[in-house]
Design a protein around this motif. Structure first.
Motif, PDB file in Angstrom:
ATOM      1  N   LEU A   1      40.027  54.379  48.037  1.00 55.77           N
ATOM      2  CA  LEU A   1      39.034  53.305  48.060  1.00 55.77           C
ATOM      3  C   LEU A   1      39.037  52.627  46.690  1.00 55.77           C
ATOM      4  CD1 LEU A   1      36.020  55.139  49.761  1.00 55.77           C
ATOM      5  CD2 LEU A   1      37.923  53.951  50.855  1.00 55.77           C
ATOM      6  N   VAL A   2      38.956  51.294  46.668  1.00 56.50           N
ATOM      7  CA  VAL A   2      38.978  50.533  45.420  1.00 56.50           C
ATOM      8  C   VAL A   2      37.666  49.787  45.285  1.00 56.50           C
ATOM      9  CG1 VAL A   2      40.156  48.744  44.098  1.00 56.50           C
ATOM     10  CG2 VAL A   2      41.480  50.283  45.560  1.00 56.50           C
ATOM     11  N   SER A   3      37.023  49.926  44.126  1.00 59.54           N
ATOM     12  CA  SER A   3      35.770  49.217  43.863  1.00 59.54           C
ATOM     13  C   SER A   3      35.738  48.769  42.410  1.00 59.54           C
ATOM     14  CB  SER A   3      34.563  50.127  44.170  1.00 59.54           C
ATOM     15  OG  SER A   3      34.638  51.317  43.415  1.00 59.54           O
ATOM     16  N   ASP A   4      34.687  48.017  42.047  1.00 60.76           N
ATOM     17  CA  ASP A   4      34.554  47.500  40.681  1.00 60.76           C
ATOM     18  C   ASP A   4      34.295  48.638  39.701  1.00 60.76           C
ATOM     19  OD1 ASP A   4      34.788  45.036  41.855  1.00 60.76           O
ATOM     20  OD2 ASP A   4      32.642  44.632  41.868  1.00 60.76           O
ATOM     21  N   TYR A   5      34.738  48.422  38.456  1.00 58.97           N
ATOM     22  CA  TYR A   5      34.472  49.374  37.377  1.00 58.97           C
ATOM     23  C   TYR A   5      33.191  48.961  36.664  1.00 58.97           C
ATOM     24  CZ  TYR A   5      34.873  51.743  32.885  1.00 58.97           C
ATOM     25  OH  TYR A   5      34.628  52.495  31.771  1.00 58.97           O
ATOM     26  N   MET A   6      32.234  49.900  36.567  1.00 58.89           N
ATOM     27  CA  MET A   6      30.962  49.649  35.880  1.00 58.89           C
ATOM     28  C   MET A   6      31.013  50.343  34.525  1.00 58.89           C
ATOM     29  SD  MET A   6      29.101  48.003  38.256  1.00 58.89           S
ATOM     30  CE  MET A   6      27.362  48.343  38.061  1.00 58.89           C
TER      31      MET A   6
ATOM     32  N   LEU B   1      47.752  48.118  50.950  1.00 63.08           N
ATOM     33  CA  LEU B   1      46.414  48.089  50.375  1.00 63.08           C
ATOM     34  C   LEU B   1      45.673  46.925  51.016  1.00 63.08           C
ATOM     35  CD1 LEU B   1      44.740  49.540  48.175  1.00 63.08           C
ATOM     36  CD2 LEU B   1      45.508  47.797  46.580  1.00 63.08           C
ATOM     37  N   LEU B   2      44.610  47.216  51.769  1.00 68.05           N
ATOM     38  CA  LEU B   2      43.900  46.205  52.544  1.00 68.05           C
ATOM     39  C   LEU B   2      42.648  45.748  51.811  1.00 68.05           C
ATOM     40  CD1 LEU B   2      44.257  47.792  56.089  1.00 68.05           C
ATOM     41  CD2 LEU B   2      45.670  46.003  55.038  1.00 68.05           C
ATOM     42  N   PHE B   3      42.581  44.448  51.506  1.00 65.12           N
ATOM     43  CA  PHE B   3      41.441  43.871  50.796  1.00 65.12           C
ATOM     44  C   PHE B   3      40.481  43.228  51.791  1.00 65.12           C
ATOM     45  CE2 PHE B   3      44.566  44.190  47.497  1.00 65.12           C
ATOM     46  CZ  PHE B   3      43.848  44.453  46.340  1.00 65.12           C
ATOM     47  N   PHE B   4      39.191  43.181  51.397  1.00 57.91           N
ATOM     48  CA  PHE B   4      38.186  42.522  52.227  1.00 57.91           C
ATOM     49  C   PHE B   4      38.088  41.050  51.855  1.00 57.91           C
ATOM     50  CE2 PHE B   4      36.871  46.989  52.182  1.00 57.91           C
ATOM     51  CZ  PHE B   4      36.774  47.221  53.543  1.00 57.91           C
ATOM     52  N   ASP B   5      37.616  40.240  52.796  1.00 57.90           N
ATOM     53  CA  ASP B   5      37.483  38.802  52.560  1.00 57.90           C
ATOM     54  C   ASP B   5      36.522  38.543  51.412  1.00 57.90           C
ATOM     55  OD1 ASP B   5      39.194  38.360  54.640  1.00 57.90           O
ATOM     56  OD2 ASP B   5      37.585  38.070  56.129  1.00 57.90           O
ATOM     57  N   GLY B   6      36.838  37.509  50.654  1.00 56.63           N
ATOM     58  CA  GLY B   6      35.958  37.136  49.543  1.00 56.63           C
ATOM     59  C   GLY B   6      36.130  38.001  48.312  1.00 56.63           C
ATOM     60  N   GLY B   7      37.241  38.757  48.248  1.00 61.91           N
ATOM     61  CA  GLY B   7      37.472  39.623  47.104  1.00 61.91           C
ATOM     62  C   GLY B   7      37.875  38.850  45.858  1.00 61.91           C
ATOM     63  N   ILE B   8      37.935  39.562  44.747  1.00 58.57           N
ATOM     64  CA  ILE B   8      38.230  38.915  43.463  1.00 58.57           C
ATOM     65  C   ILE B   8      39.543  39.424  42.873  1.00 58.57           C
ATOM     66  CG2 ILE B   8      35.805  38.503  42.912  1.00 58.57           C
ATOM     67  CD1 ILE B   8      35.837  41.003  41.185  1.00 58.57           C
ATOM     68  N   TYR B   9      40.261  40.294  43.605  1.00 55.66           N
ATOM     69  CA  TYR B   9      41.486  40.878  43.076  1.00 55.66           C
ATOM     70  C   TYR B   9      42.693  40.390  43.859  1.00 55.66           C
ATOM     71  CZ  TYR B   9      38.102  44.066  40.965  1.00 55.66           C
ATOM     72  OH  TYR B   9      37.036  44.600  40.277  1.00 55.66           O
TER      73      TYR B   9
END
Length: 637
Positions: A423-428, A336-344
């Motif tokens: 794809l992983v994103s924030d839950y709204m 699972l590849l995260f982007f820089d500056g992530g919160i997880y």
């Protein structure tokens, strides 16, 4: 000479009388019928027919060129209540078009509608009519369009519908019709819908050319284009072919020899031993699998319900599993590849152990709400039909992952394997602007429009990214109704064979033909979204208006007929002093949905025009509080 002058005078007098008759002509009988209808039918005060004026000047009335009879009666959404009185509309014998849609009319259709022999278009949808299929309608043999959808009609659909030999469009959906479908044989019908009734039995061959959506919602209906019908009696088993009796064998021996008996016994023993060995191997393999399973935590299945397909993020729905296949052997390679500056800070195994809930099934895949063991909640989109290579996928994800804006939902991580793309994103938690929610006031609609526009403008200008799939379910809302644009930049993953933006109501005309999205096609889709906010109507809603047309064309037709007020959502009529702003936003939307791409403004221009709407703005571009509903305003139909 005197005779000639006398004759000339007579001719001139006759011409004057004739012209005066034409000027003062009035469809008197039709006028009386209309006044009787208005007097006996409760309605809102929008209909103010002045009996001292010609009926041809009244709202909703259109006469022929000689002003001798009423040609068209259009009264959509004017608050008509109750039954249609007899001997009123039925007396308009020259009528060609009758539209009473979107009122609260009830009861049965008067029998004297059979007098409307010249009627071509009849629109009675979205009322409260009841009873069986109106027997007067099959007598109107010049009808080309008939829409009685979204009422409470019951009983069977009569075979007499075949009397309407000129019919091109027939809408009977969202009623309570039951029984079997008659064989409606008119080849002239190009649009047909009987969905969401109680019909049963087999679909006649004459109707099998229509799409499955025309018959959806009838659980006992079967046959092409729906699944095949199960026969009441199963087909008998085929008879075995007749085989001539063989020639009697020669009697060479009366019994088996001892050697043959020994050989058969040994062979049977060997086969039995082989079966026992196979059984032992299977048992040992199953035991090893159970032991291995104890060392791993199983993937948790969803325990709460999923929304309907395409439902907004945050909506509950039926239980489902987010079990991901094809990762055990490639777990080390496919991380699972995260982007820089992530919160997880979780990994793939944490994600696989999370409880999952389906949020919606969209055109590019299924979205899940995943709750990890430590309490973190994210949204996982499981993509389908991805055709690009790993390198192409990663390149596009890096491009999408770099985009940061307050009105763009950031992509936090992604996963690629041969079998799964996630794809992983924030839950709204506020979800998207779906159906069945509390109606929005005008300020919040403007807030959604402006924040969505800013997000799209950032995608176009700073990110150089085409969204490609703009629709209401991809516009997620914060608690303050600021919008975040999601599912952007995914179109290159699916190749040229997959139609982008499969929700047809939002697609630009050129995309339907070329299947290629552009910045200008994004502007068109955003314009449809603005029309959705203004009208309260879904863009892919069946039978919009009276001709079954899409939302932009319907709005254009209403505005062209100077019924502009009829365009806006009835909920907006409760607020004061916003008419000018609504019209300004409508003009912006109509510019966006121009059929010629070069005539559409760019997204930054659209945002600028929305920001310039004179609304007594605060620093954030919106009023601090919503308009109060008009005092004393009644319910609007």
């Amino acid at each position: 000479m005197e005779v000639f002058l006398r004759n000339s005078f007579v001719v001139v007098a006759l011409v004057v009388v004739f012209l005066r008759h034409r000027v003062d002509s009035e469809p008197t009988q039709d006028k009386l019928a209309l006044l009787a209808f208005l007097a006996q039918t409760p309605h809102e005060n929008r209909l103010q027919w002045n009996s001292s004026n010609s009926a041809c000047t009244w709202v909703g009335i259109q006469c022929d060129s000689n002003l001798s009879f009423v040609y068209s009666l259009r009264l959509p959404g004017v608050g008509l209540v109750g039954q249609i009185p007899a001997n009123t509309i039925g007396n308009l014998t020259q009528l060609r078009i009758l539209s009473l849609r979107a009122n609260r009319l009830s009861g049965s259709i008067p029998s004297d509608f059979s007098n409307l022999k010249l009627l071509r278009s009849l629109y009675l949808q979205n009322n409260l009519f009841s009873g069986e299929f109106p027997p007067s309608i099959p007598q109107l043999d010049r009808l080309t369009r008939l829409d009685i959808s979204s009422n409470n009609f019951t009983g069977s659909i009569p075979f007499a519908v075949n009397n309407l030999t000129h019919l091109t469009r027939l809408y009977l959906q969202n009623n309570g019709f039951s029984g079997s479908l008659p064989s409606i044989s008119q080849s002239s019908i190009v649009d047909f819908n009987v969905s969401n009734n109680h019909l049963n039995g087999s679909i006649p061959t004459s109707l099998s050319r229509f799409q499955a959506s025309s018959f959806a919602g009838n659980i006992d209906l079967c046959g092409v284009p729906l699944p095949p019908c199960n026969p009441f009696f199963p087909s008998p088993a085929p008879s075995p072919p007749s085989i001539p009796p063989p020639n009697p064998p020669r009697k060479t021996a009366k019994k088996l020899s001892k050697a043959a008996i020994i050989a058969i016994s040994v062979g049977a023993a060997l086969i039995l031993l082989l079966l026992i060995l196979i059984l032992i191997l299977c048992l040992r393999r199953g035991q090893r699998r159970r032991q291995a399973a104890k060392t791993q935590k199983p993937t948790a299945a969803a325990r709460s319900g999923a929304g309907a397909a395409g439902a907004a993020a945050g909506d509950p729905g039926t239980s489902s599993s987010m079990e991901v296949t094809g990762v055990s052997g490639e777990a080390e390679r496919n991380k699972l590849l995260f982007f820089d500056g992530g919160i997880y800070s979780f990994d793939l195994e944490d994600l696989l152990r999370a409880s999952a809930e389906v949020l919606g099934k969209g055109s590019v895949g299924t979205s899940y709400k995943a709750v990890l063991e430590e309490g973190t909640t994210v949204v996982v989109k499981r993509l389908k039909d991805v055709v690009v290579t790993r390198k192409e996928f990663e390149t596009q994800m890096e491009l999408v992952g770099r985009i940061k804006h307050d009105n763009v939902l950031p992509l936090r991580a992604y996963y690629y394997s041969k079998d799964e793309k996630l794809l992983v994103s924030d839950y709204m938690s506020a979800g998207s602007r779906g159906s069945g929610r509390t109606p929005l006031d005008w300020d919040n609609r403007m807030r959604i429009a402006l924040s969505t526009g800013r997000g799209l403008a950032h995608l176009h200008v700073s990110g150089k990214v085409i969204h490609g799939n703009i629709k209401a379910s991809n516009i997620l809302l914060r608690q303050d109704h600021d919008a975040c644009v999601s599912d952007f930049g995914l179109n290159p993953l699916f190749g040229s064979t997959t139609p982008p933006n499969r929700v047809a109501g939002y697609r630009a005309p050129e995309v339907v033909e070329t299947r290629k999205v552009t910045f200008k096609s994004d502007v068109y889709s955003f314009g449809v979204l603005l029309l959705e906010l203004l009208t309260g109507k879904s863009p892919n809603q069946a039978s919009l208006g009276e001709e079954g047309i899409d939302l932009p064309r319907w709005v254009q037709s209403v505005v062209r007929e100077e019924w502009t007020a009829e365009v806006f959502d009835v909920e907006l009529m409760r607020y004061q002093n916003i008419e000018e702003e609504m019209v300004q936003l409508l003009q912006i939307a109509m510019a966006c949905v121009s059929t010629v791409p070069d005539q559409r403004p760019s997204m930054p221009e659209v945002v600028r025009m929305m920001e310039e709407i004179n609304r007594g703005e605060t620093d954030d571009g919106l009023r601090q509080s919503s308009d109060e509903p008009s005092k004393g305003s009644g319910d609007n139909a």
